[in-house]
Each structure stands twice: as structure tokens, then as C-alpha cells.
Motif scaffolding. Sequence first.
Motif, mmCIF file in Angstrom:
data_model
loop_
_atom_site.group_PDB
_atom_site.id
_atom_site.type_symbol
_atom_site.label_atom_id
_atom_site.label_comp_id
_atom_site.label_asym_id
_atom_site.label_seq_id
_atom_site.Cartn_x
_atom_site.Cartn_y
_atom_site.Cartn_z
ATOM 1 N N UNK A 109 42.705 28.243 38.374
ATOM 2 C CA UNK A 109 43.046 28.979 39.593
ATOM 3 C C UNK A 109 42.408 30.360 39.550
ATOM 4 N N UNK A 110 41.642 30.694 40.571
ATOM 5 C CA UNK A 110 40.972 31.983 40.613
ATOM 6 C C UNK A 110 41.900 33.111 41.016
ATOM 7 N N UNK A 111 41.344 34.317 41.054
ATOM 8 C CA UNK A 111 42.120 35.505 41.368
ATOM 9 C C UNK A 111 41.490 36.274 42.525
ATOM 10 N N UNK A 124 49.600 38.759 48.344
ATOM 11 C CA UNK A 124 48.542 37.755 48.315
ATOM 12 C C UNK A 124 47.330 38.264 47.545
ATOM 13 N N UNK A 125 47.582 38.882 46.399
ATOM 14 C CA UNK A 125 46.498 39.390 45.573
ATOM 15 C C UNK A 125 46.945 39.320 44.119
ATOM 16 N N UNK A 126 45.978 39.458 43.208
ATOM 17 C CA UNK A 126 46.277 39.415 41.780
ATOM 18 C C UNK A 126 46.012 40.735 41.092
ATOM 19 N N UNK A 127 45.000 41.485 41.575
ATOM 20 C CA UNK A 127 44.640 42.748 40.932
ATOM 21 C C UNK A 127 44.237 43.762 41.989
ATOM 22 N N UNK A 128 44.614 45.001 41.753
ATOM 23 C CA UNK A 128 44.234 46.102 42.623
ATOM 24 C C UNK A 128 43.500 47.138 41.799
ATOM 25 N N UNK A 129 42.197 47.286 42.072
ATOM 26 C CA UNK A 129 41.401 48.355 41.465
ATOM 27 C C UNK A 129 41.389 49.508 42.461
ATOM 28 N N UNK A 130 42.066 50.588 42.107
ATOM 29 C CA UNK A 130 42.284 51.697 43.018
ATOM 30 C C UNK A 130 41.526 52.927 42.531
ATOM 31 N N UNK A 131 40.533 53.344 43.327
ATOM 32 C CA UNK A 131 39.804 54.569 43.019
ATOM 33 C C UNK A 131 40.435 55.713 43.809
ATOM 34 N N UNK A 180 43.656 28.335 49.149
ATOM 35 C CA UNK A 180 42.488 27.448 49.091
ATOM 36 C C UNK A 180 41.289 28.170 48.481
ATOM 37 N N UNK A 181 41.101 29.436 48.818
ATOM 38 C CA UNK A 181 39.992 30.214 48.246
ATOM 39 C C UNK A 181 40.178 30.350 46.742
ATOM 40 N N UNK A 182 41.402 30.566 46.299
ATOM 41 C CA UNK A 182 41.678 30.641 44.855
ATOM 42 C C UNK A 182 41.309 29.347 44.151
ATOM 43 N N UNK A 183 41.533 28.228 44.808
ATOM 44 C CA UNK A 183 41.210 26.939 44.184
ATOM 45 C C UNK A 183 39.703 26.738 44.064
ATOM 46 N N UNK A 184 38.927 27.338 44.966
ATOM 47 C CA UNK A 184 37.478 27.138 44.968
ATOM 48 C C UNK A 184 36.737 28.113 44.073
ATOM 49 N N UNK A 185 37.300 29.291 43.837
ATOM 50 C CA UNK A 185 36.559 30.367 43.183
ATOM 51 C C UNK A 185 37.371 31.002 42.065
ATOM 52 N N UNK A 186 36.660 31.666 41.145
ATOM 53 C CA UNK A 186 37.307 32.306 40.004
ATOM 54 C C UNK A 186 37.576 33.792 40.231
ATOM 55 N N UNK A 187 36.636 34.472 40.882
ATOM 56 C CA UNK A 187 36.701 35.934 40.975
ATOM 57 C C UNK A 187 36.327 36.349 42.391
ATOM 58 N N UNK A 188 37.345 36.513 43.225
ATOM 59 C CA UNK A 188 37.150 36.821 44.639
ATOM 60 C C UNK A 188 37.423 38.302 44.858
ATOM 61 N N UNK A 189 36.455 39.002 45.440
ATOM 62 C CA UNK A 189 36.605 40.433 45.668
ATOM 63 C C UNK A 189 36.891 40.725 47.145
ATOM 64 N N UNK A 190 37.872 41.589 47.356
ATOM 65 C CA UNK A 190 38.148 42.144 48.676
ATOM 66 C C UNK A 190 37.582 43.561 48.674
ATOM 67 N N UNK A 191 36.637 43.829 49.562
ATOM 68 C CA UNK A 191 35.937 45.115 49.595
ATOM 69 C C UNK A 191 36.232 45.794 50.930
ATOM 70 N N UNK A 192 36.569 47.083 50.902
ATOM 71 C CA UNK A 192 36.891 47.761 52.154
ATOM 72 C C UNK A 192 38.055 47.055 52.831
#
Length: 206
Positions: free
Chosen positions: A1-3, A144-151, A119-131
Motif C-alpha cells: 500500500x502506497x502513501x 486522507x494523507x500519510x505524511x506532511x512535509x511542512x516548510x 485506489x491511488x494508494x493501491x496503484x502507487x508507492x509514493x504519491x506527492x501532493x504539491x501546492x
Amino acid sequence: MGEIHIELFTTLDLVGQAPGGPDEDPENFDFGGWQQPLVDEVSGAQFGAAYVGTDALLLGRRTYDIFAAYWPHREGGQDDDIATLFNRVPKYVASRGPLHPAWNNSTRVGADLAADVAAIRRRHENVKVVGSLDLVRTLVRDRLFDRLDLWLHPILLGSGKKLFDGGVLPSILTLLAPPEASPSGIVLLRYGLADGVPTTGDMGGR
């Protein structure tokens, strides 16, 4: 399962509107492009490293339109690595309408965002949300997320769209790595979404 990993730039008062340029999201906002004067060599390298291993993008409609007009023309230039990656990987776009321009490898999602994210998690390992601040706020609100990289950038704007406007579900986040600071004062915080909800205590009992 991707993130699902959110990459987000905000001010200290958590304004995330239009960091990239004055035309990005000018609605009731006079500070478009606030990020650029603060970017230095360290933070620039962090931005690039954040996308290593990315195999899909999840984007809001406004960000998609900006990217679709920009990145297809950047390969072979200064941003070649990111351009090649963004042009190659599948793009999933939360949108109610058709995608114009039709950037290659793009798919519209969002009728049932929770099901689409699963469904996207099932297809991919590392999905990035940008902007994609509106989408980010929905993902955070509904967990509905696994990690938050906050600058966090060392400025206060006092106006603009903020990360947590609209509310969130009570959640616990875990710091995944020590904070990293750049010379200009940008601080990178990497958080993972943890199980459970916040608890309370009494500092007077110590």
C-alpha cells in the motif's frame, strides 16, 4: 500500500496561498510569490530531494493548470530533473470539470475523494501532493494523507488562505526526522499521521 505525502510551503501564520508567484492565486491576496525571496541553496536542495522516488502526483485543479502550462516546456532547462519527473509520472487531478490543457498521463478524480485516494494508494508507492491548498485542506481535514512535509517560512502575512481553515479531525502527528533549518530561516518539519486522537492532561499535577 502506497502513501500520500503532502509537500506544503507556509508562512509562520500558516498562510499557504500563492507562494510561487503573483498570478498563482490572486483572489483577495496581495503577497503572491512570497516564497521566492527566502529560497536559498539549502532549502532549494531540500525541495528537490523531497521528490526522489515519486511515482505519481495528486493535484488540485488550480495547481494542475499552472503546472500543465509550465512543466512540459522545462525539460532540458534549469529544472530538468523535476520537469522530467513531473511530465513522466501519472497525474491525478481533483476537479469537477475536464482537464484543459490535457497534460499527458493525467486523470480526473474527486467524485468520491476517499475512494479515489484509496485506489491511488493501491496503484502507487509514493504519491506527492504539491501546492493545491484547497485539496490539501480536504486531505488534512479528512485524514486522507500519510505524511506532511511542512516548510515554515520566517514571515507573517496576516492575510491569505491558511492551511487549517475549514477545520480538521482531531489527529496526532509524529515527527519523523529532526527539523532542518536553512540559512534564510526556512524550517522543514516532517510529520507522519499517527493513530488515535489527542488526549489531555493537567500541567499543574506535575
